[in-house]
Motif scaffolding. Structure first.
Motif, PDB file in Angstrom:
ATOM      1  N   LEU A 180       0.833  -1.207   0.000  1.00  0.00           N
ATOM      2  CA  LEU A 180       0.000   0.000   0.000  1.00  0.00           C
ATOM      3  C   LEU A 180       0.869   1.259   0.000  1.00  0.00           C
ATOM      4  O   LEU A 180       0.603   2.216  -0.732  1.00  0.00           O
ATOM      5  N   GLN A 181       1.905   1.233   0.848  1.00  0.00           N
ATOM      6  CA  GLN A 181       2.814   2.392   0.907  1.00  0.00           C
ATOM      7  C   GLN A 181       3.456   2.619  -0.446  1.00  0.00           C
ATOM      8  O   GLN A 181       3.543   3.751  -0.935  1.00  0.00           O
ATOM      9  N   SER A 204      -7.649  -2.506  -1.682  1.00  0.00           N
ATOM     10  CA  SER A 204      -8.191  -1.995  -2.937  1.00  0.00           C
ATOM     11  C   SER A 204      -8.924  -0.671  -2.822  1.00  0.00           C
ATOM     12  O   SER A 204      -9.482  -0.325  -1.776  1.00  0.00           O
ATOM     13  N   THR A 205      -8.958   0.037  -3.950  1.00  0.00           N
ATOM     14  CA  THR A 205      -9.907   1.133  -4.109  1.00  0.00           C
ATOM     15  C   THR A 205     -11.179   0.588  -4.764  1.00  0.00           C
ATOM     16  O   THR A 205     -12.251   1.138  -4.571  1.00  0.00           O
ATOM     17  N   ALA A 227      -7.598   6.534   1.846  1.00  0.00           N
ATOM     18  CA  ALA A 227      -6.361   6.082   1.201  1.00  0.00           C
ATOM     19  C   ALA A 227      -5.328   5.676   2.246  1.00  0.00           C
ATOM     20  O   ALA A 227      -4.577   4.731   2.066  1.00  0.00           O
ATOM     21  N   GLU A 228      -5.325   6.401   3.368  1.00  0.00           N
ATOM     22  CA  GLU A 228      -4.389   6.087   4.451  1.00  0.00           C
ATOM     23  C   GLU A 228      -4.957   4.926   5.255  1.00  0.00           C
ATOM     24  O   GLU A 228      -6.012   5.060   5.881  1.00  0.00           O
ATOM     25  N   ILE A 233      -7.015  -0.752  10.678  1.00  0.00           N
ATOM     26  CA  ILE A 233      -8.263  -0.348  10.039  1.00  0.00           C
ATOM     27  C   ILE A 233      -9.174  -1.559   9.875  1.00  0.00           C
ATOM     28  O   ILE A 233     -10.390  -1.441   9.744  1.00  0.00           O
ATOM     29  N   ARG A 234      -8.538  -2.754   9.937  1.00  0.00           N
ATOM     30  CA  ARG A 234      -9.312  -3.970   9.714  1.00  0.00           C
ATOM     31  C   ARG A 234     -10.292  -4.279  10.849  1.00  0.00           C
ATOM     32  O   ARG A 234     -11.117  -5.167  10.730  1.00  0.00           O
ATOM     33  N   ASP A 235     -10.137  -3.524  11.978  1.00  0.00           N
ATOM     34  CA  ASP A 235     -11.066  -3.744  13.087  1.00  0.00           C
ATOM     35  C   ASP A 235     -12.187  -2.711  13.105  1.00  0.00           C
ATOM     36  O   ASP A 235     -13.041  -2.734  13.996  1.00  0.00           O
ATOM     37  N   THR A 236     -12.190  -1.767  12.135  1.00  0.00           N
ATOM     38  CA  THR A 236     -13.228  -0.733  12.131  1.00  0.00           C
ATOM     39  C   THR A 236     -14.518  -1.286  11.527  1.00  0.00           C
ATOM     40  O   THR A 236     -14.493  -2.218  10.719  1.00  0.00           O
TER      41      THR A 236
END
Lengths: 257, 304
Positions: A180-181, A204-205, A227-228, A233-236
């Motif tokens: 991703l970076q 992905s976008t 994008a960041e 984030i996988r727990d949101t």
């Protein structure tokens, strides 16, 4: 402007048991800078679609364009870098030698090669490993070297066919984050084949959900995630909702099974 | 990121030279013992006949001693062969026709020439087979057929035909050697040049690599381990071919000629000395190829 465009693409393999419809009526448009994942069960044609974009397969129907020309012309113009499932490094070349191989084939000068090799090694965080042979590196490092090789000649498009499929989950997480970076840093258009829902959602976008018999696109989902994306984030709730949506789309494709 | 390199295999298997040599020496001693027993058994008949003809009795201990020191034994004893070898190698000027060194050199030069021709021909055919569909289907059956023809039958014809054309000496022998040595190279190279898998070939295709690129960067390096395995077989086969080519009447030089003249005159010691020289030569040649293999593959970063 769309970089990759597919209109009503179909691909049929003749086999002894009759024709196999690997792709059927595929319509797709990928914009510059998109990170597009292709997800689906095996036999859904996701790899065949990626290979068709790379002109490693030739569709039997429909039309396709890559970087404004037909896929084979794009291949000859070296418009994309392709990362395969296995690193495919040559054991008789060092890591730097492997990364330099496409550059040698493409006729870059010696100094140009050295400069590019150093740059992409840095990009995949393998600086200092250029002089090692592939067998001296772990599987994850080998796959990063193969990504570096695909990046070395500055193609705008990066096509990846389950590049982390053979790696364990811890290494895979780290490489996803690094990818991703790298994508944000380089602004490349990436096509990424996977069969992992979390991987597709995290990266992905846009997520292209496919289903088999015949291989087709059942749904294209635009990601609302920013994008960041740190790993947690996988727990949101947004991430979980999106993963749920992908799972539902996969199930729909299987409804008739 | 932690350093993910694997440890180099620095420590090789470490064994005492004695422990390593013991099994070899044991086998050698057993062979020598069997050989002595066989020599006594095979040569005894002649001694008994001699004694019977002279009307005398021969004591068993006397019999054993005599069987091991005959001039023309059916099977010479190991020490007789050793003396013959020593005499042939160190006992003569190396330019002498009685020197095994000189004969070995004659054979070696034809072997090396034949090996070079065979390797070049085998490689060239393999490259053709891998790149051309029609060659793929047409060449292999002929190559196999060429090896089913008994070399012992072909060799004299080749020698005679070539000498009628005024070609004698090293070249006809080298051609026979090449006849035997191209085949393993061909088979090994075809296999080796075809080892790159579909993914590696797709990879080259994605870079729009030409056939020449695919050959030089992928197929050839990938084939080298197979090539070296074949070369070891090929160089031994080239030596056999050369010796066979030296057998037809007329040849006066080389280990094959030495074998033949030995059998003409019942000089069994001479035959065995030549045989051992040939065996030592073959072992040396294979060892040299193995050494080149190790150096090359190590330089290429592959663990040999």
């Amino acid at each position: 402007m769309s970089v990759i465009e597919a209109q009503n693409v179909s691909l049929t393999f003749p086999t002894a048991d009759g024709p196999v419809h690997a792709l059927s009526a595929v319509n797709l448009s990928i914009e510059r800078g998109d990170f597009v994942s292709f997800i689906g069960p095996s036999g859904c044609g996701k790899t065949t679609l990626l290979r068709s974009i790379a002109a490693l397969e030739t569709p039997t129907g429909g039309s396709m364009s890559v970087a404004g020309r037909d896929p084979d012309a794009a291949r000859k113009a070296r418009a994309y870098g392709y990362v395969f499932q296995a690193p495919g490094l040559f054991p008789w070349r060092t890591i730097a030698g492997n990364i330099s191989l496409p550059l040698e084939i493409m006729g870059f000068s010696k100094s140009g090669r050295a400069e590019r090799v150093a740059r992409v090694l840095d990009l995949v965080e393998l600086e200092g490993f250029g002089g090692k042979y592939p067998w001296q590196l772990s599987g994850g490092m080998q796959q990063r070297a193969s990504i570096a090789r695909a990046l070395a000649f500055d193609a705008d498009i990066l096509l990846m066919d389950e590049p982390f499929g053979a790696l364990d989950e811890i290494v895979r997480d780290r490489l996803n984050e690094a990818l991703l970076q790298l994508w944000r840093k380089t602004g490349k258009t990436i096509g990424f084949v996977t069969h992992s829902i979390p991987e597709a959602v995290y990266l992905s976008t846009r997520i292209v959900v496919m289903s088999p018999r015949p291989g087709r696109i059942t749904r294209i989902i635009d990601s609302p995630l920013p994008a960041e994306r740190p790993l947690d984030i996988r727990d949101t709730p947004e991430f979980i909702a999106l993963a749920h949506e992908v799972r539902e789309a996969l199930r729909e494709g299987h409804a008739h099974d | 990121m932690t350093d993910g390199t694997l440890p180099m295999p620095a420590i090789r298997s470490f064994r005492l030279p004695l422990a390593k040599a013991a099994p070899v020496v044991t086998v050698l001693l057993v062979i020598v013992a069997i050989w002595y027993a066989a020599a006594i058994g095979m040569n005894a008949r002649w001694e008994r006949d001699q004694a019977a003809r002279a009307g005398t009795q021969i004591a068993p201990s006397q019999l054993v001693l005599r069987t091991l020191s005959q001039d023309r034994p059916v099977l010479p004893a190991p020490h007789q062969v050793a003396v013959g070898l020593y005499d042939g190698i160190a006992g003569q000027k190396i330019t002498s026709r009685r020197s095994l060194v000189w004969h070995a050199w004659v054979t070696l030069s034809a072997t090396l020439a034949g090996f070079a021709i065979g390797t070049a021909a085998g490689s060239a055919l393999a490259i053709g087979i891998v790149h051309s569909r029609s060659m793929d289907q047409s060449v292999m059956p002929w190559a196999v057929a060429s090896q089913t023809v008994p070399i012992l039958a072909i060799a004299p014809m080749v020698i005679v035909v070539l000498s009628s054309m005024g070609i004698t000496g090293l070249l006809p022998k080298a051609l026979i050697a090449a006849w035997l040595s191209f085949f393993p190279v061909l088979v090994g190279m075809v296999k080796g040049l075809r080892t790159p898998d579909a993914m590696q070939l797709d990879q080259m295709r994605s870079w729009n690599a030409s056939r020449a690129h695919v050959f030089w960067f992928l197929r050839l390096p990938a084939s080298l381990p197979y090539l070296f395995a074949s070369l070891k077989v090929a160089i031994a086969a080239a030596l056999v071919g050369t010796i066979v080519a030296e057998l037809p009447a007329g040849a006066t030089a080389g280990l094959g000629a030495r074998l033949l003249s030995g059998s003409y005159y019942g000089q069994t010691v001479q035959i065995w000395a030549a045989l051992f020289t040939a065996a030592a030569l073959a072992a040396t040649l294979v060892a040299v190829v193995a050494r080149v293999e190790r150096i090359t593959l190590r330089k290429m970063g592959m663990q040999a």
